[in-house]
Design a protein around this motif. Structure first.
Motif, PDB file in Angstrom:
ATOM      1  N   PHE A   1       9.005  -1.373  -0.017  1.00 23.35           N
ATOM      2  CA  PHE A   1       8.523  -2.238  -1.101  1.00 23.35           C
ATOM      3  C   PHE A   1       7.013  -2.402  -1.020  1.00 23.35           C
ATOM      4  CE2 PHE A   1       7.320  -6.451  -2.669  1.00 23.35           C
ATOM      5  CZ  PHE A   1       7.737  -6.337  -3.980  1.00 23.35           C
ATOM      6  N   GLU A   2       6.497  -2.648   0.183  1.00 23.66           N
ATOM      7  CA  GLU A   2       5.048  -2.820   0.361  1.00 23.66           C
ATOM      8  C   GLU A   2       4.292  -1.542   0.009  1.00 23.66           C
ATOM      9  OE1 GLU A   2       3.350  -5.597   0.964  1.00 23.66           O
ATOM     10  OE2 GLU A   2       5.231  -6.708   0.953  1.00 23.66           O
ATOM     11  N   GLU A   3       4.830  -0.404   0.416  1.00 23.36           N
ATOM     12  CA  GLU A   3       4.199   0.874   0.097  1.00 23.36           C
ATOM     13  C   GLU A   3       4.202   1.105  -1.415  1.00 23.36           C
ATOM     14  OE1 GLU A   3       2.101   4.274   0.719  1.00 23.36           O
ATOM     15  OE2 GLU A   3       2.572   2.735   2.201  1.00 23.36           O
ATOM     16  N   ASN A   4       5.306   0.773  -2.051  1.00 25.20           N
ATOM     17  CA  ASN A   4       5.416   0.907  -3.503  1.00 25.20           C
ATOM     18  C   ASN A   4       4.390   0.007  -4.195  1.00 25.20           C
ATOM     19  OD1 ASN A   4       6.501   1.892  -5.886  1.00 25.20           O
ATOM     20  ND2 ASN A   4       8.021   0.268  -6.020  1.00 25.20           N
ATOM     21  N   LYS A   5       4.222  -1.182  -3.679  1.00 26.56           N
ATOM     22  CA  LYS A   5       3.255  -2.128  -4.240  1.00 26.56           C
ATOM     23  C   LYS A   5       1.827  -1.576  -4.117  1.00 26.56           C
ATOM     24  CE  LYS A   5       1.778  -6.911  -3.511  1.00 26.56           C
ATOM     25  NZ  LYS A   5       1.993  -8.086  -2.686  1.00 26.56           N
ATOM     26  N   LYS A   6       1.494  -1.023  -2.953  1.00 24.56           N
ATOM     27  CA  LYS A   6       0.166  -0.437  -2.742  1.00 24.56           C
ATOM     28  C   LYS A   6      -0.077   0.736  -3.688  1.00 24.56           C
ATOM     29  CE  LYS A   6      -0.103  -1.651   2.142  1.00 24.56           C
ATOM     30  NZ  LYS A   6      -0.041  -1.118   3.512  1.00 24.56           N
ATOM     31  N   LEU A   7       0.945   1.577  -3.843  1.00 27.62           N
ATOM     32  CA  LEU A   7       0.817   2.711  -4.754  1.00 27.62           C
ATOM     33  C   LEU A   7       0.602   2.246  -6.194  1.00 27.62           C
ATOM     34  CD1 LEU A   7       3.578   5.089  -3.363  1.00 27.62           C
ATOM     35  CD2 LEU A   7       1.117   5.488  -3.327  1.00 27.62           C
ATOM     36  N   TYR A   8       1.332   1.213  -6.607  1.00 30.82           N
ATOM     37  CA  TYR A   8       1.172   0.668  -7.954  1.00 30.82           C
ATOM     38  C   TYR A   8      -0.234   0.121  -8.151  1.00 30.82           C
ATOM     39  CZ  TYR A   8       1.730  -2.256 -12.046  1.00 30.82           C
ATOM     40  OH  TYR A   8       1.559  -2.833 -13.274  1.00 30.82           O
ATOM     41  N   GLU A   9      -0.755  -0.601  -7.148  1.00 31.55           N
ATOM     42  CA  GLU A   9      -2.105  -1.159  -7.252  1.00 31.55           C
ATOM     43  C   GLU A   9      -3.147  -0.046  -7.339  1.00 31.55           C
ATOM     44  OE1 GLU A   9      -2.266  -3.751  -3.867  1.00 31.55           O
ATOM     45  OE2 GLU A   9      -1.103  -5.322  -4.879  1.00 31.55           O
ATOM     46  N   ARG A  10      -2.954   1.038  -6.571  1.00 27.63           N
ATOM     47  CA  ARG A  10      -3.879   2.173  -6.648  1.00 27.63           C
ATOM     48  C   ARG A  10      -3.817   2.841  -8.019  1.00 27.63           C
ATOM     49  NH1 ARG A  10      -2.155   5.360  -1.577  1.00 27.63           N
ATOM     50  NH2 ARG A  10      -2.571   7.097  -2.949  1.00 27.63           N
ATOM     51  N   LEU A  11      -2.626   2.985  -8.566  1.00 28.41           N
ATOM     52  CA  LEU A  11      -2.459   3.562  -9.894  1.00 28.41           C
ATOM     53  C   LEU A  11      -3.138   2.696 -10.948  1.00 28.41           C
ATOM     54  CD1 LEU A  11      -1.149   5.690 -11.766  1.00 28.41           C
ATOM     55  CD2 LEU A  11       0.865   4.229 -11.829  1.00 28.41           C
ATOM     56  N   LEU A  12      -2.948   1.395 -10.845  1.00 30.46           N
ATOM     57  CA  LEU A  12      -3.556   0.458 -11.786  1.00 30.46           C
ATOM     58  C   LEU A  12      -5.080   0.545 -11.722  1.00 30.46           C
ATOM     59  CD1 LEU A  12      -2.735  -1.714 -13.820  1.00 30.46           C
ATOM     60  CD2 LEU A  12      -2.836  -3.377 -11.986  1.00 30.46           C
ATOM     61  N   GLU A  13      -5.624   0.603 -10.520  1.00 28.50           N
ATOM     62  CA  GLU A  13      -7.074   0.718 -10.345  1.00 28.50           C
ATOM     63  C   GLU A  13      -7.591   2.032 -10.928  1.00 28.50           C
ATOM     64  OE1 GLU A  13     -10.749  -0.509  -9.618  1.00 28.50           O
ATOM     65  OE2 GLU A  13      -8.978  -1.740  -9.269  1.00 28.50           O
TER      66      GLU A  13
END
Length: 136
Positions: free
Chosen positions: A108-120
């Protein structure tokens, strides 16, 4: 000569111990920090290096000597030596060497980090496109 008839086929012994512990190749792979295909290669190998054997033994919850000296006959004799298993302290399977909830939280944490990177990345792309449009 098949792997079933080779008494010192270390991979087959690892496979049998894993099966007796009711552990799938995927679970052993997770405990070793590798993938299922690598576990399959180990289990099909007649010999493996001592360092890898130590890792596998630890993941299976047994000693290196237990793997080296394992035989189906000895295992059958061992389990047949119990007269009353309901009061025994023996753990039959379902022994997980990692906490599945910890792995879920990590994912879940890794998925969250990936989503934040995609958003950025999308924000940067939009800012660049806006700049290009203003420059025209």
């Amino acid at each position: 000569m098949s792997t079933l008839t080779k008494p010192n086929h270390i991979g087959r012994k690892i496979s049998r111990i894993r099966e007796l512990r009711d552990m799938k190749q995927e679970a052993l792979a997770q405990a070793l920090g590798t993938n299922q295909q690598a576990v399959s290669i180990i289990e099909n190998s007649e010999t493996i290096d001592e360092e890898k054997l130590v890792e596998v033994a630890k993941a299976l919850g047994v000693t290196v000597e237990a793997i080296k000296n394992f035989s189906d006959e000895a295992a059958i004799n061992y389990f047949n030596s119990f007269t009353d298993t309901k009061n025994s302290q023996v753990n039959f399977g379902n022994h997980c060497t990692f906490n599945p909830l910890d792995k879920l939280v990590e994912a879940f944490e890794e998925n969250k980090k990936l989503y934040e990177r995609l958003l950025e990345s999308e924000k940067e792309k939009n800012a660049y496109l806006e700049k290009l449009l203003k420059d025209k």
